[in-house]
Write a protein that holds these residues in place. Structure first.
Motif, PDB file in Angstrom:
ATOM      1  N   HIS A 203       0.831  -1.208   0.000  1.00 35.24           N
ATOM      2  CA  HIS A 203       0.000   0.000   0.000  1.00 35.24           C
ATOM      3  C   HIS A 203       0.863   1.254   0.000  1.00 35.24           C
ATOM      4  CE1 HIS A 203      -2.858   3.003   1.598  1.00 35.24           C
ATOM      5  NE2 HIS A 203      -3.766   2.277   0.984  1.00 35.24           N
ATOM      6  N   THR A 204       1.962   1.208   0.760  1.00 32.87           N
ATOM      7  CA  THR A 204       2.870   2.359   0.772  1.00 32.87           C
ATOM      8  C   THR A 204       3.490   2.577  -0.602  1.00 32.87           C
ATOM      9  OG1 THR A 204       3.368   1.896   3.094  1.00 32.87           O
ATOM     10  CG2 THR A 204       4.881   3.338   1.905  1.00 32.87           C
ATOM     11  N   ALA A 205       3.884   1.471  -1.246  1.00 30.96           N
ATOM     12  CA  ALA A 205       4.449   1.598  -2.592  1.00 30.96           C
ATOM     13  C   ALA A 205       3.411   2.155  -3.568  1.00 30.96           C
ATOM     14  CB  ALA A 205       4.957   0.234  -3.065  1.00 30.96           C
ATOM     15  N   VAL A 206       2.163   1.674  -3.430  1.00 35.41           N
ATOM     16  CA  VAL A 206       1.105   2.184  -4.308  1.00 35.41           C
ATOM     17  C   VAL A 206       0.872   3.668  -4.061  1.00 35.41           C
ATOM     18  CG1 VAL A 206      -1.359   2.016  -4.811  1.00 35.41           C
ATOM     19  CG2 VAL A 206      -0.007  -0.057  -4.562  1.00 35.41           C
ATOM     20  N   MET A 210       1.318   6.591  -6.631  1.00 36.05           N
ATOM     21  CA  MET A 210       0.231   7.525  -6.935  1.00 36.05           C
ATOM     22  C   MET A 210       0.676   8.968  -6.762  1.00 36.05           C
ATOM     23  SD  MET A 210      -3.026   5.601  -5.189  1.00 36.05           S
ATOM     24  CE  MET A 210      -4.069   7.008  -5.521  1.00 36.05           C
ATOM     25  N   VAL A 211       1.435   9.215  -5.691  1.00 36.79           N
ATOM     26  CA  VAL A 211       1.931  10.583  -5.484  1.00 36.79           C
ATOM     27  C   VAL A 211       2.874  10.985  -6.610  1.00 36.79           C
ATOM     28  CG1 VAL A 211       3.320  12.019  -3.954  1.00 36.79           C
ATOM     29  CG2 VAL A 211       1.622  10.468  -2.990  1.00 36.79           C
ATOM     30  N   LEU A 362       2.682  11.800   5.107  1.00 41.23           N
ATOM     31  CA  LEU A 362       1.681  11.044   4.353  1.00 41.23           C
ATOM     32  C   LEU A 362       1.774   9.551   4.659  1.00 41.23           C
ATOM     33  CD1 LEU A 362      -0.584  11.360   2.285  1.00 41.23           C
ATOM     34  CD2 LEU A 362       1.101  10.973   0.482  1.00 41.23           C
ATOM     35  N   GLU A 363       2.986   9.039   4.791  1.00 43.52           N
ATOM     36  CA  GLU A 363       3.141   7.621   5.128  1.00 43.52           C
ATOM     37  C   GLU A 363       2.759   7.353   6.581  1.00 43.52           C
ATOM     38  OE1 GLU A 363       7.011   6.282   4.171  1.00 43.52           O
ATOM     39  OE2 GLU A 363       6.947   6.948   2.085  1.00 43.52           O
ATOM     40  N   SER A 364       2.991   8.312   7.458  1.00 43.70           N
ATOM     41  CA  SER A 364       2.612   8.124   8.864  1.00 43.70           C
ATOM     42  C   SER A 364       1.099   8.074   9.022  1.00 43.70           C
ATOM     43  CB  SER A 364       3.189   9.255   9.719  1.00 43.70           C
ATOM     44  OG  SER A 364       4.600   9.273   9.644  1.00 43.70           O
ATOM     45  N   LEU A 381      -6.882  12.926   3.716  1.00 40.48           N
ATOM     46  CA  LEU A 381      -6.072  14.116   3.450  1.00 40.48           C
ATOM     47  C   LEU A 381      -5.958  14.379   1.948  1.00 40.48           C
ATOM     48  CD1 LEU A 381      -4.168  16.374   4.345  1.00 40.48           C
ATOM     49  CD2 LEU A 381      -2.321  14.700   4.405  1.00 40.48           C
ATOM     50  N   LEU A 382      -5.686  13.341   1.155  1.00 41.92           N
ATOM     51  CA  LEU A 382      -5.560  13.534  -0.291  1.00 41.92           C
ATOM     52  C   LEU A 382      -6.886  13.952  -0.917  1.00 41.92           C
ATOM     53  CD1 LEU A 382      -3.257  10.516  -1.233  1.00 41.92           C
ATOM     54  CD2 LEU A 382      -2.633  12.923  -1.020  1.00 41.92           C
TER      55      LEU A 382
END
Length: 753
Positions: A203-206, A210-211, A362-364, A381-382
């Motif tokens: 999910h973090t990689a996705v 995406m970012v 964002l990752e936190s 947030l996004l």
């Protein structure tokens, strides 16, 4: 031969038990039966014989003889006939061979009396043996019953042992199954954790992809938009030039003439290099041949004219009109500086690394989600950043985090609170103009509710609470929520108050939103000393011309101000407590804390009024003068601080600072409202108030400023002297001067040295 009697082996063939019976044996037997029936035993022949157990009464069924019958109601057996009716079986004079043998052997004759005695004794012995036999039967029956009971108990014990063994086996089976299930559960938990970690990494990689894709698309869109604008500008420029270009006159279409080819072919201009010969220059051109004909220009040709590419004009021929040259137009695109600034600001916020977090913000936020919603905070947030406005970008972005914070508090999801507090604080520090009425309205109650999570629990363990009134105990760590820190929230609240301190309307709105119960709760001595210090600094921003502290909409404003001032004055001598397991506050920390309290009193009484601070209608000084115990507690604090100053501790400078500021407050209040204040009544609130007032003013008035009191300012000594002169009579003043005969004024002691 062997020493034995010769008659020992002789067999008595004539031994008959009935031959030895006397004539009165039957009578004695009947009498004994009668006595046995009446349960009485008479032994007349030998009265010294020990008592024998009475035999059981004989039942009628036991006798086969019909000589007894039941007579009367008592059921007493009586003989049917007299004993004289029975003849004797043998004469007494006749001696039987057995009796002769006995006389010969034992040397004793047998008579009737002795036989009677022996017969009676034998009868009693038989009865005793009969009773013993009956008791033996009863005993044997009891033994049999005990044996049966023992067998039953043995059988029950065996059954219990079998049941215990069965239960042990079942327990062993259950324990083995539990161990097996525990191992399976541990493997499942490990597998789930590994799956969650992989899912989180994916999910973090996705999210990162995406970012990155979003950034690339944004950049590509900006470039395409810029190229589009350039194309539109070039098109408009070209159309404008085509409109301004003059229409060419229509003429005959002729074949273009080629220029004279250079004869040297060396790349230089022949006109510049070659010198024209004078002989050739005078040579005339050859006249045209008459036979050569030219095509008329107005002749029509059946073939369409060729479209030829125009060549460069020759140096010898100049065209009648030069073709217009196309100028390259450089398009100027005006960039939106505000949008670019907001984009950079958003990127900096998303890349912000909070304290204790190694990954970006964002990752936190991916790790947190509300219990009532499956969406993560990063997704919210996004989605929120897509609707941000350019005019109020930072404020709208802060509102997104404030909404997440508020929802977490309502659902008691305290884990992300510290991160959200830090992010909001960072946003406000980055752009202070974002603090407007909307931020103040939403953030002020939210900060109070967050701080109250642990503050209310500390008040419940303080001695002022009704359930624990008078009990001094520390707040246990087990009742506190360690995921919520109150100090950062109070720092953010103070920062917001400082930012809007120049805007009277916003500051008034802020103090209308501050709950007075929250202020009183935070002024409790059981709160951390850092939190009380922050709330004291926050109260310094609430000194308006007509109010102090929280602004109430009803008529309780004066009462709330009195309560707040009462708590502030109590802090001049109360020692703040710490939670369970924490080290106590040091003397320097306590002294610095009381400096903060005195700074607030200086702000209320003096600094909040206009210069030169001599307005008798000032609300702050009137509040201290009208309070029933404020002046007395200030005097008590001055007395304690002067005594502590003479101890020469490491906090000596702090004690002197408290004394200087306390004298300044006391002098200003008495100077402006001395006619309205009954000083003796005010000082009588505390024990020895008048005495402490005289002592502390005398110490300061006669201060020489040499070593111990060198940090006491001259203004403080002058104000103390003035207040001392007003509080004593002339005779008392003379006595004080006589008490210090060597005093020459402040600073003279150092000159004498």
């Amino acid at each position: 031969m062997n020493g034995m009697d010769d008659n020992e082996d002789e067999t008595d063939l004539f031994d008959d038990d009935f031959d030895g019976l006397s004539e009165t044996a039957l009578q004695e037997l009947e009498q004994h039966a009668l006595l046995s029936t009446q349960q009485q035993i008479h032994i007349g022949a030998n009265p010294a014989q020990p008592a024998v157990r009475q035999p059981q009464p004989l039942r009628s069924a036991d006798f086969a003889d019909d000589s007894f019958e039941i007579v009367g109601d008592e059921g007493v057996p009586t003989p049917a006939e007299e004993y004289d009716a029975y003849p004797l079986r043998r004469e007494a004079a006749k001696a039987t061979p057995r009796e002769q043998f006995r006389q010969h052997r034992y040397g004793q004759a047998y008579d009737g009396v002795q036989k009677t005695h022996n017969t009676t004794a034998n009868t009693i012995q038989d009865e005793v043996m009969l009773d013993i036999g009956e008791d033996r039967d009863a005993f044997r029956g009891g033994v049999d019953e005990l044996l049966r009971e023992r067998n039953n108990l043995t059988r029950e014990l065996r059954n219990v042992k079998d049941a215990a063994l069965m239960q042990k086996g079942e327990i062993s089976i259950i324990r083995a199954n539990f161990d097996k299930e525990s191992k399976v559960f541990d493997r499942q938990i490990g597998s789930l954790k590994k799956t969650m970690e992989e899912e989180q990494a994916r999910h973090t990689a996705v999210m990162n992809a995406m970012v990155q894709k979003n950034n690339n698309l944004t950049t590509q869109y900006n470039f395409l938009q810029q190229e589009h604008q350039q194309g539109l500008q070039e098109t408009r420029t070209l159309k404008q030039r085509l409109k301004e270009r003059p229409q060419s006159e229509g003429g005959p279409v002729t074949t273009p003439k080629h220029g004279v080819m250079s004869s040297l072919r060396d790349g230089f201009e022949d006109d510049d290099v070659m010198v024209v010969s004078p002989s050739k220059s005078n040579r005339r051109s050859k006249p045209p041949t008459p036979s050569e004909r030219k095509r008329k220009a107005d002749g029509t040709s059946p073939i369409k004219p060729l479209v030829l590419r125009p060549t460069a004009p020759s140096t010898l021929e100049k065209p009648a009109q030069e073709a217009p040259q196309m100028e390259r137009v450089i398009q100027i695109v005006r960039k939106d500086k505000r949008a670019e600034k907001n984009l950079r600001f958003l990127q900096s916020i998303l890349d912000y690394r909070a304290k204790g977090h190694k990954e970006p913000l964002l990752e936190s936020l991916v790790q947190f989600s509300l219990p009532s919603s499956p969406k993560t905070f990063s997704t919210i947030l996004l989605e929120g950043t897509a609707h941000l406005k350019q005019d109020h970008f930072c404020g709208d972005l802060s509102q997104i985090f404030i909404d997440l914070w508020s929802k977490s508090i309502k659902e008691q999801y305290y884990q992300p609170i510290s991160l959200l507090v830090e992010v909001v604080n960072h946003l406000i520090d980055a752009d202070m103009t974002a603090v407007d009425a909307g931020i103040v309205t939403t953030l002020t109650p939210l900060l109070q509710s967050t701080v109250a999570i642990n503050a209310e629990k500390r008040v419940k363990h303080s001695p002022v609470n009704h359930s624990t009134f008078g009990k001094f105990r520390q707040t246990p760590q087990s009742v506190l929520n360690h995921e919520v820190k109150s100090t950062p929230c109070l720092e953010l609240l103070l920062t917001m108050a400082y930012i809007i301190s120049d805007d009277h309307d916003l500051l008034t709105l802020f103090w209308r939103l501050v709950n007075p119960e929250f202020v009183l709760m935070m002024l409790n001595a059981w709160q951390p000393i850092a939190d009380i210090t922050l709330i004291l600094r926050l109260l310094a921003t609430s000194t308006f011309t007509q109010t102090f502290g929280s602004i109430c909409v009803n008529d309780q404003q004066a009462q709330i101000e009195q309560h707040i001032m009462n708590r502030i004055c109590y802090l001049l001598w109360e020692t703040p407590k710490v939670d369970e397991g924490l080290p106590p506050n040091t003397a320097i920390e306590i002294a610095q804390f009381r400096v903060e309290v005195m700074d607030l009193l200086v702000r209320v009484a003096i600094s909040s009024s206009a210069h030169p601070h001599d307005d008798p209608t000032h609300h702050g000084s009137q509040l201290i003068a009208s309070h029933p115990s404020a002046i007395a507690r200030i005097v008590r604090s001055l007395y304690d601080e002067v005594a502590a100053m003479y101890d020469l501790t490491p906090s000596h400078a702090l004690h002197a600072e408290i004394v200087n500021k306390g004298i300044q407050v006391l002098f200003r209040v008495l100077e402006l409202h001395g006619s309205e204040v009954n000083l003796q009544e005010k000082l009588s609130v505390i024990n020895g108030g008048v005495h402490k007032h005289r002592v502390v003013l005398t110490r300061l008035a006669f201060s020489e400023g040499f070593y111990i009191d060198r940090l006491i300012t001259d203004d403080t000594v002058a104000m103390a002297t003035s207040m001392l002169e007003e509080s004593v009579t002339p005779d008392e003043a003379d006595e004080l001067i006589e008490a210090f005969p060597g005093f020459k004024g402040r600073g003279h002691a150092a000159d004498d040295e």
